[in-house]
Enzyme design. Structure first.
Site, PDB file in Angstrom:
ATOM      1  N   LYS A  77       1.005  -1.259  -0.015  1.00  0.00           N
ATOM      2  CA  LYS A  77       0.054   0.121   0.058  1.00  0.00           C
ATOM      3  C   LYS A  77       0.972   1.271   0.183  1.00  0.00           C
ATOM      4  CE  LYS A  77      -4.015   2.104   2.668  1.00  0.00           C
ATOM      5  NZ  LYS A  77      -4.808   1.970   3.738  1.00  0.00           N
ATOM      6  N   SER A 152      -9.743   2.170   2.792  1.00  0.00           N
ATOM      7  CA  SER A 152      -9.022   2.771   1.981  1.00  0.00           C
ATOM      8  C   SER A 152      -7.915   1.960   1.071  1.00  0.00           C
ATOM      9  CB  SER A 152      -7.998   3.951   2.854  1.00  0.00           C
ATOM     10  OG  SER A 152      -7.213   3.175   3.728  1.00  0.00           O
ATOM     11  N   SER A 176      -9.995  -0.734   7.238  1.00  0.00           N
ATOM     12  CA  SER A 176      -9.572  -0.194   5.819  1.00  0.00           C
ATOM     13  C   SER A 176      -8.671  -1.549   5.242  1.00  0.00           C
ATOM     14  CB  SER A 176      -8.457   0.837   5.733  1.00  0.00           C
ATOM     15  OG  SER A 176      -9.204   2.091   5.849  1.00  0.00           O
TER      16      SER A 176
END
Length: 487
Positions: A77, A152, A176
């Site tokens: 990420k 997210s 998330s």
């Protein structure tokens, strides 16, 4: 090379048997990423040259036969800093930022032999639940390109679900990792707060953030968490508790376990199709020898309100550093120091980030601190107490991960309150710092549904044990998307 029908074990066996080299695997993976990601848009940066170089070094030394992660490509990420590789947090503010060090969790995967092939898309500074708040691109759900992948960490989840990588790292502040895992039909683990070092994670809410893995299977997930967990001298909130092999009891089953089913997680706002799949999962666990009992977590209803006050307050503090002076974006044609601050932050941050900074700053301001921040912190304590009481009588809690399946792109991005309520099932776990895992529990209207297993603090072993028992009894994890099509 796509990974739809592969696992860490199957790829490891091919590498050890020299059916392919780590370099060939990296090249094939990147070739598939370039083709697949034209539609999915899971990656911000493809790390081609560095990945192939790392794979060549592994081949030169020889793939470690005892290490299932050796030579395996992984996605990271884009809020986890990577030395010399662009790390943007999906924000214009960090559009060209190249860090000078690597996050501990990423370094541990690299040390274990994994090959970072790219940085995945996300909601800007991890603020959002759909990956539509990225400054650079909108990631699609591999099961249906008209749907969101969640957020997210939507890029990491979509990268795994679309067969581009076997594993990826995400971060979870209020759901998330687990919510996008649910929307994409894969396994996502948020470990206990402190289980994994946050050093090198661009902070959103420091008392909530945790790093965790996405994979197709429970066993693969346990292997990745084992690699990244542990105390870190750089992060004083990391725990000194011994790190077990999280896969050690995978096959022990659930006979004799007591699993709690919270009434608050199956009430108003939860789609009936989701509710029925969770109840069916409870029956599966009973057939496997577990006892399922109804429990109550009465302060759950206050979780969303309290979380957004607390996390936004922490965000407003953490994001002070992005001021146009030290690093990152700086606005042009400014007149004085104050103008640099105002214009840089106005132009560099997206709407959702600005919204949370304003909410957090207001909640911390003189005259409102006691009314908002302090009250929210007290609610957090009540929620922790709820879990403490329930865990006196149960080994695990079973609940939906999200109240619905993935919704349409554009449907909720302009309706913050509706989007915030999608986290109602996941937020309480972060408020209490507990481990929570999402895994596939079935399908509704052709889209995956996830169930959430919540454990006692630092008891990820039991969570994985119960998750693996369900996975062995079902075949939901074997279902693959017809990319972007009707499923």
């Amino acid at each position: 090379m796509n990974y739809f029908d592969e696992s860490l074990t199957s790829i490891h066996q091919k590498l050890v048997a020299k059916e392919m080299s780590a370099t060939e695997l990296a090249k094939q993976t990147i070739a598939n990423m370039k083709e697949t990601d034209k539609d999915v848009q899971a990656f911000i940066t493809i790390n081609e040259d560095e990945a192939i170089s790392a794979a060549e070094k592994i081949d030169a030394a020889g793939v470690d036969e005892q290490n299932i992660l050796s030579g395996i490509p992984v996605g990271i990420k884009d809020n986890l800093v990577t030395k010399g590789v662009k790390t943007t947090a999906a924000s214009k503010m960090l559009g060209n930022f190249k860090p000078i060090y690597t996050a501990t969790a990423v370094q541990k995967l690299t040390d274990a032999g994994m090959v970072m092939v790219g940085k995945t898309n996300m909601d800007e500074f991890a603020m959002g639940g759909s990956t539509e708040n990225s400054a650079f691109k909108t990631t699609k759900n591999p099961w249906d390109y008209t749907k969101v992948p969640g957020g997210s960490s939507g890029g990491s989840a979509a990268a795994v679900a679309s067969g581009q990588v076997l594993g990826a790292l995400g971060s979870d502040t209020g759901g998330s990792i687990r919510q996008p895992a649910s929307f994409n039909g894969i396994v996502g683990m948020k470990p206990t707060y402190g289980r994994v070092s946050r050093w090198g994670l661009i902070a959103f809410g420091s008392s909530f953030d945790q790093i965790g893995p996405f994979t197709k299977t429970v066993a693969d997930n346990a292997a990745m968490l084992t690699a990244i967990a542990g105390q870190d001298q750089h992060d004083l909130t990391s725990s000194d508790k011994a790190v077990p092999n999280f896969a050690e009891k995978l096959d022990a089953g659930v006979a004799g376990m007591t699993i709690g089913l919270p009434t608050e997680y199956l009430g108003e706002g939860v789609d009936d199709s989701v509710k029925q799949l969770i109840l069916a999962a409870a029956k599966t666990y009973e057939q496997l020898g577990a006892k399922v009992v109804e429990v109550s977590l009465p302060h759950t209803r206050y979780g969303v309100a309290a979380y957004y006050i607390l996390s936004s307050s922490e965000a407003s503090s953490n994001l002070q550093r992005f001021d146009g002076i030290r690093y990152g974006f700086r606005a042009d044609n400014t007149k004085n120091l104050e103008d640099i601050y105002v214009q840089t932050r106005s132009q560099g941050f997206g709407d959702e980030v600005k919204r949370r900074i304003m909410l957090g700053t207001y909640s911390l301001s003189a005259g409102f601190y006691d009314a908002y921040f302090k009250k929210a912190a007290q609610v957090r304590t009540l929620m922790i107490n709820d879990y403490t009481e329930v865990f006196k009588n149960v080994d695990l809690i079973l609940a939906p991960t999200a109240p619905t399946t993935a919704y349409a792109l554009g449907a909720e991005v302009n309706d913050p309150m509706t989007m915030y309520m999608n986290d109602a099932m996941t937020i309480p776990v972060n408020m209490a710092g507990l481990p929570g895992l999402s895994m596939p529990v079935g399908f509704a209207d052709g889209m995956p549904v996830g169930m959430q297993l919540i454990g006692r603090p630092f008891d990820e072993v039991t969570v994985y044990q119960a998750a693996n028992a369900f996975e062995k009894a079902t075949d939901f994890h074997k279902q693959n998307p017809q990319l972007g099509g009707q499923n």
